[in-house]
Design a protein around this motif. Structure first.
Motif, PDB file in Angstrom:
ATOM      1  N   ASP A  73       0.743  -1.339   0.120  1.00  0.00           N
ATOM      2  CA  ASP A  73      -0.089   0.024   0.075  1.00  0.00           C
ATOM      3  C   ASP A  73       0.849   1.269  -0.069  1.00  0.00           C
ATOM      4  O   ASP A  73       0.360   2.286  -0.636  1.00  0.00           O
ATOM      5  CB  ASP A  73      -0.918   0.069   1.200  1.00  0.00           C
ATOM      6  CG  ASP A  73      -1.966  -0.924   1.022  1.00  0.00           C
ATOM      7  OD1 ASP A  73      -2.394  -1.647   0.018  1.00  0.00           O
ATOM      8  OD2 ASP A  73      -2.856  -1.502   2.194  1.00  0.00           O
ATOM      9  N   GLU A  75       3.844   1.471  -1.058  1.00  0.00           N
ATOM     10  CA  GLU A  75       4.659   1.546  -2.554  1.00  0.00           C
ATOM     11  C   GLU A  75       3.338   2.188  -3.429  1.00  0.00           C
ATOM     12  O   GLU A  75       3.899   2.888  -4.286  1.00  0.00           O
ATOM     13  CB  GLU A  75       4.874   0.082  -2.894  1.00  0.00           C
ATOM     14  CG  GLU A  75       5.860   0.203  -4.004  1.00  0.00           C
ATOM     15  CD  GLU A  75       7.116   0.979  -3.862  1.00  0.00           C
ATOM     16  OE1 GLU A  75       7.771   1.369  -5.052  1.00  0.00           O
ATOM     17  OE2 GLU A  75       7.594   1.169  -2.646  1.00  0.00           O
ATOM     18  N   ASP A  76       2.414   1.784  -3.445  1.00  0.00           N
ATOM     19  CA  ASP A  76       1.515   2.353  -4.357  1.00  0.00           C
ATOM     20  C   ASP A  76       1.134   3.898  -4.176  1.00  0.00           C
ATOM     21  O   ASP A  76       1.137   4.623  -5.068  1.00  0.00           O
ATOM     22  CB  ASP A  76       0.017   1.535  -4.291  1.00  0.00           C
ATOM     23  CG  ASP A  76      -0.257   0.179  -4.848  1.00  0.00           C
ATOM     24  OD1 ASP A  76       0.782  -0.113  -5.699  1.00  0.00           O
ATOM     25  OD2 ASP A  76      -0.977  -0.535  -4.111  1.00  0.00           O
ATOM     26  N   LYS A  77       1.132   4.268  -2.788  1.00  0.00           N
ATOM     27  CA  LYS A  77       1.263   5.735  -2.548  1.00  0.00           C
ATOM     28  C   LYS A  77       2.370   6.451  -3.100  1.00  0.00           C
ATOM     29  O   LYS A  77       1.880   7.555  -3.867  1.00  0.00           O
ATOM     30  CB  LYS A  77       1.098   5.969  -0.986  1.00  0.00           C
ATOM     31  CG  LYS A  77      -0.567   5.905  -0.463  1.00  0.00           C
ATOM     32  CD  LYS A  77      -0.377   6.468   0.766  1.00  0.00           C
ATOM     33  CE  LYS A  77      -1.202   5.466   1.782  1.00  0.00           C
ATOM     34  NZ  LYS A  77      -1.041   5.888   3.319  1.00  0.00           N
ATOM     35  N   GLU A  80       1.932   6.554  -6.947  1.00  0.00           N
ATOM     36  CA  GLU A  80       0.753   7.637  -7.283  1.00  0.00           C
ATOM     37  C   GLU A  80       1.545   9.166  -7.051  1.00  0.00           C
ATOM     38  O   GLU A  80       1.118   9.964  -7.915  1.00  0.00           O
ATOM     39  CB  GLU A  80      -0.458   7.552  -6.514  1.00  0.00           C
ATOM     40  CG  GLU A  80      -0.902   6.236  -6.766  1.00  0.00           C
ATOM     41  CD  GLU A  80      -2.281   5.923  -5.948  1.00  0.00           C
ATOM     42  OE1 GLU A  80      -2.420   6.674  -5.130  1.00  0.00           O
ATOM     43  OE2 GLU A  80      -2.977   4.980  -6.067  1.00  0.00           O
TER      44      GLU A  80
END
Length: 94
Positions: A73, A75-77, A80
């Protein structure tokens, strides 16, 4: 990918549990008691004990699973945020 890892962990510890039960000296005593006692009761006790032990192992591993999910999570932030900065730089350049 995460499902594959979970299956690997489950298979690894499931096999380890079964092999440790089969090789323990208690198993010969249980086998002897099995021949003398009610097989249904002993079978249910064995299945119940195995189920409880499996649940204990799953709850111990849950912390690791949460840590991995939190890492994904975060890493996704970060990705983005990088994408948003990159798009902003492109808009500023044009």
């Amino acid at each position: 990918m995460m499902m594959k890892h979970s299956q690997t962990v489950l298979a690894k510890y499931g096999r380890r549990g079964i092999s440790s039960i089969a090789s323990s000296p208690l198993s010969s005593r249980v086998k002897h008691a099995w021949e003398e006692q009610n097989k249904l009761v002993l079978g249910l006790a064995f299945i119940g004990g195995w189920f409880v032990k499996a649940n204990i192992n799953v709850f111990k591993r849950r912390e690791d699973w949460y840590r991995v999910h939190r890492f994904f999570d975060e890493e996704d932030k970060r990705l983005e945020e990088k994408l948003a900065r990159f798009e902003k730089e492109l808009d500023d350049d044009v």
